[in-house]
Every structure is written in C-alpha cells, then in structure tokens.
Design an enzyme around this catalytic site. Structure first.
Site, PDB file in Angstrom:
ATOM      1  N   ASP A 106       1.077  -0.554  -0.054  1.00 45.91           N
ATOM      2  CA  ASP A 106       0.145  -0.565   0.156  1.00 45.91           C
ATOM      3  C   ASP A 106       0.612   1.148  -0.312  1.00 45.91           C
ATOM      4  O   ASP A 106       0.382   1.880   1.050  1.00 45.91           O
ATOM      5  CB  ASP A 106      -0.924  -0.074   0.882  1.00 45.91           C
ATOM      6  CG  ASP A 106      -1.880  -1.863   1.016  1.00 45.91           C
ATOM      7  OD1 ASP A 106      -1.957  -1.857   0.262  1.00 45.91           O
ATOM      8  OD2 ASP A 106      -2.094  -1.569   2.655  1.00 45.91           O
ATOM      9  N   GLU A 130     -11.206  -1.434  -3.858  1.00 43.74           N
ATOM     10  CA  GLU A 130     -10.342  -0.774  -3.015  1.00 43.74           C
ATOM     11  C   GLU A 130      -9.515  -0.302  -3.650  1.00 43.74           C
ATOM     12  O   GLU A 130      -9.000   0.418  -4.710  1.00 43.74           O
ATOM     13  CB  GLU A 130     -10.073  -1.435  -1.852  1.00 43.74           C
ATOM     14  CG  GLU A 130      -8.632  -2.696  -2.432  1.00 43.74           C
ATOM     15  CD  GLU A 130      -8.493  -3.545  -1.343  1.00 43.74           C
ATOM     16  OE1 GLU A 130      -8.875  -4.487  -0.549  1.00 43.74           O
ATOM     17  OE2 GLU A 130      -7.455  -4.301  -1.582  1.00 43.74           O
TER      18      GLU A 130
END
Length: 324
Positions: free
Chosen positions: A31, A202
């Site tokens: 991420d 997402e």
C-alpha cells in the site's frame, strides 16, 4: 567534426544526468504512497502497528532513508489494530495523515474505518500530530483518500456493502469531516474484479489530467489473488464527481500481472507529480502465489498522457527505470 563531437559530448552529459532507479525501490512495502514537496519525496506504506515516514531527495536511495515513526497504535480501542494504507496530504498549511484501522478486540470488516491526524509543522517529520479522530463515513470501510475539484474537497474510500467492497465518494466540510450523502460510483461488476473468492474494489487514488479531467484508479479482486490489478474510472472536465454517471469505467485493467517482467498482483497505488510529470507508485509480488503479505514491494514508474486526456499506464516491470 567539431560539431559532431560537441553533439556526442552533449548526449553523454544528458545521459549521465538522467535520473534512474531500480524497481522495486524497497524489498517490502505494501500500500505505498509518495508525495513530493519542495524537492523532498515522502514515502509511506502499511506497517500494521504504526505510521512511519521516509524522506529523501532521491527515490533511488529510498532504502537509505530511515523510517520516522510518527504514531503508534494504542494497546486497545477502535484504532488499535490493522493499521493499513497510510496517505500523507498537504492541505493548506497543515499535513494530514489518513489511515485505516480496526479494533484489536474485533479485527474484522465490520469494525474497520479511516482515521486522520493533523500536523501544522511545515515538515511532517517534526511538530506534533493531532488526532482528529475517525472519519464519519456512512459505513465501515478502508482506504480513504481526498482531493479538491471545482473548489470543493471530496473524500473517497472503499466501504463494505453486503458481500462487496465498492468505491464511494462524499463531500468534505474540512479535512476530517464529511457532509451529505455518499455516492457509490463503482461496484465490482466485472469478472476481473471478482478473483480470489471476493468481490472487491479498494484503494482509490485520484489523478488529475492535463485537460482538467479526473481519473480514479482502484484495485480490483482479493489482494491474495495473483490477478489483483488496477482499474480506472474517468470523469470529463467540469463534471460533478458526486454523480455516478460522471464516471466511466475502463473495461479491462489498466495495470495487471506481467509474468514476463516478474510482476504479479500489482495494486494499491498512489499518484504523485514531480518534474512536471505524473508518476505511479504501486506494490507487486515478484512471483506467483505470494499472496497478500510482506513480499509486496513498491515500484515507481511514469504515467504519460494521450491526446484525448486519458492516462497511459506503463507496463509493470522490475529493474531499472526513469526516476522523478
């Protein structure tokens, strides 16, 4: 002859001045997020129990930059576990740090949310981080991000709606408060968004086009699937980001696995601007079957632009690449 030699010398100087890096830029860092300010690149990634920032003027030497831990999860409470997907934003004269968290006592989808910290120092590695609490989203969710368009600030995230994770957007009254109803602008309605046993969208990330158009990249499918990939939503210049009809979804992934270049499950990206150019940072595995763990490593590549204002994504690859 002198002109030829001069041209050759100039070419060699230009080549020696070209900045390069080697992907992945760190051996681990899921991420990933990069923002540039005053010639400094600030890097963050999921650390699970803390929020940490690396700062460097040369992304090729990011591994040499020490981690500065700016916040640690409390021993208990609603933001005590699963500290994921940090994003650092400069808004006005403050830095804001958005992150996903859950409760150690109930670490599941129903208890996930997005929190925000504020730092009024010019340097995010200094000063005091003020806890602004949990963002007042309508549903539990993950992966919050923000941008301004048409003079208004918006917040996008990935809420849970039944068995799905979707992409929703809502207006903000300030960098830590939402106002009005949320609009769901994308659902996992394509086969490629349903790999790995979950129907997931997402990691929304905004990218502003040179023509003023808005683009939003997102990750589709379960992160433990090798087919985890990036999709793209695009909205024309001047359109209302709150209207689902404003957003057009690309039919296929814009960044997907590339076994020939040692890339599997590329996803959860961020965009940043440096040197007048657009760049993407994303994580990927270097072989199949590694899943959703510590092997995900950050890669940086340039995004270019088509004449119609659409972004052109690079072929994901490891190894040497141009650097900001």
């Amino acid at each position: 002859m002198h002109a030829i030699l001069a041209l050759a010398a100039a070419t060699l100087v230009a080549a020696s001045d070209a900045r390069t890096l080697t992907n992945p830029i760190l051996p681990s860092g899921a991420d990933p997020w990069i923002v540039e300010a005053d010639g400094i690149f600030y890097f963050m990634a999921t650390r699970g129990d803390r929020l940490a920032i690396r700062a460097t003027r040369d992304l090729a030497r990011l591994a040499d930059a020490p981690e500065h831990v700016v916040w640690r999860a409390p021993a208990s409470g609603p933001n005590s576990a699963s500290i994921w997907a940090p994003e650092l934003h400069r808004i006005g004269r403050s830095w804001f740090l958005y992150y996903t968290a859950s409760d150690k006592a109930a670490d599941d989808d129903a208890h996930r949310g997005i929190w925000v910290l504020e730092n009024r120092s010019a340097d995010p590695l200094k000063g005091k981080w003020i806890d602004r609490g949990r963002i007042n989203t309508a549903r539990p969710g993950i992966d919050g991000t923000t941008l301004t368009a048409g003079g208004r600030r918006y917040f996008a995230y990935s809420p849970y709606v039944g068995p799905d994770s979707v992409i929703a957007i809502v207006r903000m009254t300030d960098p830590w408060k939402l106002a009005g109803e949320e609009a769901i602008i994308a659902r996992p309605d394509r086969a490629w968004e349903r790999q790995g046993g979950r129907q997931i969208l997402e990691g929304p990330a905004f990218l502003r086009g040179p023509d003023g158009g808005l683009h939003l990249a997102y990750s589709g499918s379960a992160c433990w699937s090798d087919d985890y990939a990036l999709g793209l939503l695009s909205a024309a210049p001047g359109s209302d980001p709150m209207r689902p009809a404003s957003w057009q979804k690309a039919r296929t992934p814009v960044l997907a696995k590339s076994p020939s270049t040692n890339i599997w499950a590329p996803g959860h990206n961020g965009f940043f601007t440096a040197g007048g150019r657009s760049w993407i940072v994303y994580h990927a595995n270097n072989r199949a079957g590694l899943g959703c763990g510590k092997d995900r490593a950050p890669h940086v590549q340039q995004v270019t632009w088509a004449r119609d204002g659409q972004p052109i994504f690079p072929r994901p690859a490891a190894g040497p690449a141009p650097a900001p």
